[in-house]
Write a protein that holds these residues in place. Structure first.
Motif, mmCIF file in Angstrom:
data_model
loop_
_atom_site.group_PDB
_atom_site.id
_atom_site.type_symbol
_atom_site.label_atom_id
_atom_site.label_comp_id
_atom_site.label_asym_id
_atom_site.label_seq_id
_atom_site.Cartn_x
_atom_site.Cartn_y
_atom_site.Cartn_z
ATOM 1 N N UNK A 299 0.847 -1.191 0.000
ATOM 2 C CA UNK A 299 0.000 0.000 0.000
ATOM 3 C C UNK A 299 0.881 1.239 0.000
ATOM 4 N N UNK A 300 0.454 2.257 -0.716
ATOM 5 C CA UNK A 300 1.272 3.460 -0.850
ATOM 6 C C UNK A 300 1.524 4.160 0.480
ATOM 7 N N UNK A 301 0.701 3.927 1.456
ATOM 8 C CA UNK A 301 0.912 4.562 2.757
ATOM 9 C C UNK A 301 2.185 4.074 3.435
ATOM 10 N N UNK A 302 2.677 2.923 2.981
ATOM 11 C CA UNK A 302 3.896 2.382 3.578
ATOM 12 C C UNK A 302 5.171 2.761 2.860
ATOM 13 N N UNK A 303 5.094 3.600 1.798
ATOM 14 C CA UNK A 303 6.299 3.981 1.065
ATOM 15 C C UNK A 303 7.251 4.739 1.983
ATOM 16 N N UNK A 304 8.520 4.597 1.715
ATOM 17 C CA UNK A 304 9.630 5.148 2.511
ATOM 18 C C UNK A 304 9.842 4.377 3.815
ATOM 19 N N UNK A 305 9.137 3.240 3.954
ATOM 20 C CA UNK A 305 9.287 2.459 5.163
ATOM 21 C C UNK A 305 10.427 1.457 5.067
ATOM 22 N N UNK A 306 10.415 0.485 5.947
ATOM 23 C CA UNK A 306 11.499 -0.497 6.042
ATOM 24 C C UNK A 306 11.618 -1.341 4.782
ATOM 25 N N UNK A 307 10.538 -1.515 4.048
ATOM 26 C CA UNK A 307 10.567 -2.351 2.846
ATOM 27 C C UNK A 307 10.995 -1.585 1.594
ATOM 28 N N UNK A 308 11.353 -0.319 1.741
ATOM 29 C CA UNK A 308 11.872 0.421 0.607
ATOM 30 C C UNK A 308 10.828 1.266 -0.102
ATOM 31 N N UNK A 309 11.234 1.852 -1.222
ATOM 32 C CA UNK A 309 10.431 2.849 -1.922
ATOM 33 C C UNK A 309 9.791 2.317 -3.200
ATOM 34 N N UNK A 310 10.026 1.066 -3.518
ATOM 35 C CA UNK A 310 9.470 0.514 -4.733
ATOM 36 C C UNK A 310 10.425 0.583 -5.912
ATOM 37 N N UNK A 311 10.000 -0.031 -7.001
ATOM 38 C CA UNK A 311 10.892 -0.211 -8.149
ATOM 39 C C UNK A 311 11.178 1.090 -8.901
ATOM 40 N N UNK A 312 10.195 1.980 -8.989
ATOM 41 C CA UNK A 312 10.408 3.202 -9.772
ATOM 42 C C UNK A 312 11.416 4.113 -9.109
ATOM 43 N N UNK A 313 11.316 4.297 -7.813
ATOM 44 C CA UNK A 313 12.319 5.101 -7.116
ATOM 45 C C UNK A 313 13.714 4.488 -7.259
ATOM 46 N N UNK A 314 13.813 3.186 -7.112
ATOM 47 C CA UNK A 314 15.121 2.530 -7.221
ATOM 48 C C UNK A 314 15.699 2.720 -8.628
ATOM 49 N N UNK B 106 -1.515 1.720 -9.969
ATOM 50 C CA UNK B 106 -2.398 2.724 -9.373
ATOM 51 C C UNK B 106 -1.580 3.604 -8.445
ATOM 52 N N UNK B 107 -2.118 4.775 -8.180
ATOM 53 C CA UNK B 107 -1.367 5.724 -7.357
ATOM 54 C C UNK B 107 -1.207 5.244 -5.926
ATOM 55 N N UNK B 108 -2.048 4.334 -5.496
ATOM 56 C CA UNK B 108 -1.962 3.872 -4.107
ATOM 57 C C UNK B 108 -1.273 2.512 -3.976
ATOM 58 N N UNK B 109 -0.513 2.125 -5.021
ATOM 59 C CA UNK B 109 0.246 0.878 -4.977
ATOM 60 C C UNK B 109 1.723 1.195 -5.191
ATOM 61 N N UNK B 110 2.582 0.715 -4.321
ATOM 62 C CA UNK B 110 4.030 0.876 -4.499
ATOM 63 C C UNK B 110 4.460 0.039 -5.704
ATOM 64 N N UNK B 111 5.201 0.645 -6.603
ATOM 65 C CA UNK B 111 5.571 -0.020 -7.859
ATOM 66 C C UNK B 111 6.421 -1.262 -7.606
ATOM 67 N N UNK B 112 6.014 -2.356 -8.230
ATOM 68 C CA UNK B 112 6.741 -3.620 -8.071
ATOM 69 C C UNK B 112 7.750 -3.854 -9.194
ATOM 70 N N UNK B 113 7.552 -3.207 -10.344
ATOM 71 C CA UNK B 113 8.438 -3.428 -11.485
ATOM 72 C C UNK B 113 8.729 -2.108 -12.190
ATOM 73 N N UNK B 114 9.954 -2.009 -12.726
ATOM 74 C CA UNK B 114 10.334 -0.839 -13.521
ATOM 75 C C UNK B 114 11.401 -1.265 -14.518
ATOM 76 N N UNK B 115 11.321 -0.687 -15.709
ATOM 77 C CA UNK B 115 12.234 -1.049 -16.794
ATOM 78 C C UNK B 115 12.754 0.213 -17.469
ATOM 79 N N UNK B 116 13.980 0.122 -17.949
ATOM 80 C CA UNK B 116 14.532 1.189 -18.791
ATOM 81 C C UNK B 116 15.436 0.568 -19.841
#
Length: 439
Positions: A238-253, A297-307
């Protein structure tokens, strides 16, 4: 300033010096006169080649162009072989061999029959208005191919072709190499190992000077072109948990990795481009790797990102160092995320070697004979990768012996017709002089 940049600066400075003048011999006057006398014949061949579509993926079209060219080389005493490459998804290559005097230098002439314009392109026909002609591949590289033919005809008329050891290698997939690339370029690499000098007939680069008069440039170096893909996966939630212990998600990384690429990898003669990016709850590349299908969705921490992007360097050493830096960046700790960075087969670099510099010096000797200014060495960042790079590790080379043009790879592709005659004369004299040298 690193060693590669210092070497390039020294070469550009040295090759800009004018060559000593030498009057043309009778044989050389015959060659230049032959090029002029056969202008109509050369243009007729160019028109026929351009009007036959030969997009890289058009197997039948490239075979048709090779069939048109085969009798042209056979009439000059070449033995022509077709090297089929349908196992790589492409038509194949033309290899024309002319045996000459034993112990004389062996020349490799490189061009290509394919274009970027496939059969569904609206840009299909040759059109000429005065000194300009347009059409698919009219410059890149059918203009280069007819420059080869015109130069060889001039050598035959003057008698210098008879003892010349020459191989002509025209690839059918320069614009979009077949897969696997190791198979698609194996014969070209082998030809490079047989040769003592490689001459590439892609386009002449002209740069405007402060006086408004364009300067013809000599190409002694070309940068590599390698595509890469960065794939990041991360713990979602859930997006409310972003920046927490589990990290920021794939897009930030992914963004942190790309920012580090930009900050830490670039150096002189190296470029690193990001051409495609996407991410979300799901993200995947399509089959041609030119599109990313993503959802989220805006309320889901991104699980995948590609470039995806490309890396261009001037030497194998610079390429290896850049890859190592990029892999080290990807291997850093990104909370909750893991990543892989992969590189595809690409075009190797053609480094600005002393042997290449010496070849340009010999071309400038020809320029002096023709009453033309010396050609300075071109900054390799001003032209793309090419087939000559596949032989650059084994043989001295010179690129840009084809005609001058504008709008390449677009429906505005236009060749400067008089530059065909100029380049054919330069090539005929240069090849005659090189072919007379001992190995």
């Amino acid at each position: 300033m690193n060693k590669t940049r210092l070497l390039l600066a020294a070469i550009i400075s040295a090759t800009a010096l004018p060559a000593s003048a030498a009057a043309p011999t009778g044989t050389e006057r015959t060659m230049t006169a032959t090029v002029d006398k056969e202008q109509a014949r050369t243009l007729a061949l160019l028109e026929r080649l351009v009007n036959q579509n030969s997009g890289s993926r058009n197997v039948a079209g490239n075979k048709a162009v090779i069939a048109m060219l085969t009798p042209e080389f056979e009439a000059l005493g070449f033995k022509v072989r077709f090297l089929p490459m349908e196992q790589t998804g492409r038509a194949g290559h033309l290899l024309a061999t002319h045996p000459g005097a034993k112990g004389a230098k062996r020349l490799l002439l490189i061009g290509h029959t394919d274009t970027v314009f496939e059969p569904d392109s609206p840009f299909q026909t040759f059109h000429r208005e005065g000194d300009k002609a347009t059409g698919p591949g009219v410059a890149d590289d059918k203009g280069g191919v007819v420059t080869i033919v015109a130069a060889l005809r001039a050598m035959q008329a003057a008698g210098t072709l008879k003892k010349a050891n020459i191989e002509v290698f025209l690839t059918g997939d320069e614009e979009d190499a077949g897969d696997p690339q190791a198979v698609a370029r194996a014969d070209l690499v082998a030809a490079g190992k047989r040769a003592d000098a490689a001459l590439d007939f892609e386009g002449l680069v002209r740069l405007g000077g402060p006086d408004g008069i364009p300067t013809d440039m000599g190409s002694i170096a070309r940068r590599s072109a390698f595509s890469w893909t960065l794939n990041v996966t991360a713990k979602s939630g859930h997006s409310s948990g972003v920046f927490g212990a589990d990290g920021d998600g794939a897009i930030y990384a992914l963004a942190r990795m790309l920012a580090a690429f930009r900050a830490e990898v670039p150096e002189p003669n190296l470029t690193l481009n990001v051409g495609l990016i996407g991410g979300g709850a799901q993200a995947a590349l399509d089959a041609d790797q030119a599109r990313i299908a993503g959802s989220g969705k805006t309320n889901i921490i991104a699980a995948q990102a590609l470039a995806r992007g490309d890396l261009r360097t001037l030497s194998p050493q610079q390429h290896a160092a850049a890859v190592a830096k990029m892999q080290a960046i990807v291997a850093r700790a990104y909370p909750g995320a893991t990543a892989t960075l992969t590189f595809e087969d690409g075009y190797p670099p053609m480094a600005p070697t002393e042997a290449n510099k010496a070849l340009l010096g010999k071309l400038n000797g020809v320029n002096a004979t023709l009453g033309l200014p010396a050609m300075p060495a071109l900054d390799p960042a001003k032209r793309g990768a090419g087939d000559i790079s596949f032989v650059a590790a084994d043989v001295a080379g010179l690129a840009g012996l084809g005609p001058a043009s504008s709008g390449d790879h677009t429906p505005a592709e236009t060749v400067d017709v008089p530059s065909i005659w100029l380049q054919a004369k330069r090539a005929a004299l240069l090849m005659s002089r090189l072919a007379a040298e001992r190995r």
